[in-house]
Design a protein around this motif. Structure first.
Motif, short mmCIF file in Angstrom:
data_model
loop_
_atom_site.label_atom_id
_atom_site.label_comp_id
_atom_site.label_asym_id
_atom_site.label_seq_id
_atom_site.Cartn_x
_atom_site.Cartn_y
_atom_site.Cartn_z
N LEU A 18 0.83 -1.00 -0.26
CA LEU A 18 -0.15 0.01 0.00
C LEU A 18 0.89 1.29 0.08
O LEU A 18 2.10 1.15 0.42
N VAL A 22 -1.06 1.03 7.46
CA VAL A 22 -2.39 0.65 7.93
C VAL A 22 -2.28 0.44 9.36
O VAL A 22 -1.58 -0.68 9.87
N GLY A 24 -3.83 -0.54 13.14
CA GLY A 24 -5.27 -0.96 13.93
C GLY A 24 -5.08 -0.74 15.44
O GLY A 24 -4.05 -1.25 16.03
N LEU A 48 -1.00 7.76 7.24
CA LEU A 48 -1.32 6.35 7.53
C LEU A 48 -2.90 6.23 7.47
O LEU A 48 -3.64 7.19 7.72
N ALA A 49 -3.36 5.07 7.58
CA ALA A 49 -4.83 4.91 7.87
C ALA A 49 -4.98 4.23 9.11
O ALA A 49 -4.07 3.16 9.30
N LEU A 51 -7.16 2.58 11.99
CA LEU A 51 -8.56 1.87 12.16
C LEU A 51 -8.60 1.80 13.76
O LEU A 51 -7.90 0.93 14.26
#
Length: 82
Positions: A18, A22, A24, A48-49, A51
């Motif tokens: 990606l 990511v 979490g 960044l993502a 979650l």
């Protein structure tokens, strides 16, 4: 104080990966305070993502997204179940 330096992978390390990291994070009771502190430390474009997953009764309507988006510098939203 430790000399330990965490190795944070870069998206550029994997050309097929990606274009961003990511991350979490899960929480239950008390998660709102922890999430708020985490988001307070992020810039408007953190690269960044993130979650955020909360353990809730499935019949309970979550107000987490609107509560967190009030003070967050970066965009936020909610993903419905399913």
């Amino acid at each position: 104080m430790s000399d330990y330096e965490p190795q944070i992978p870069s998206p550029n390390d994997d050309p097929d990966g990606l274009p961003f990291l990511v991350v979490g994070v899960g929480a239950s009771t008390g998660g709102l305070e922890a999430y708020t502190e985490l988001l307070d430390g992020l810039s408007e474009e953190p690269g960044l993502a993130l979650l955020l997953v909360s353990h809730l009764d499935p019949e309970h309507k979550s107000l987490l997204a609107p509560l967190l988006s009030r003070g967050a510098a970066c965009p936020s939203g909610r993903r419905p179940r399913g």
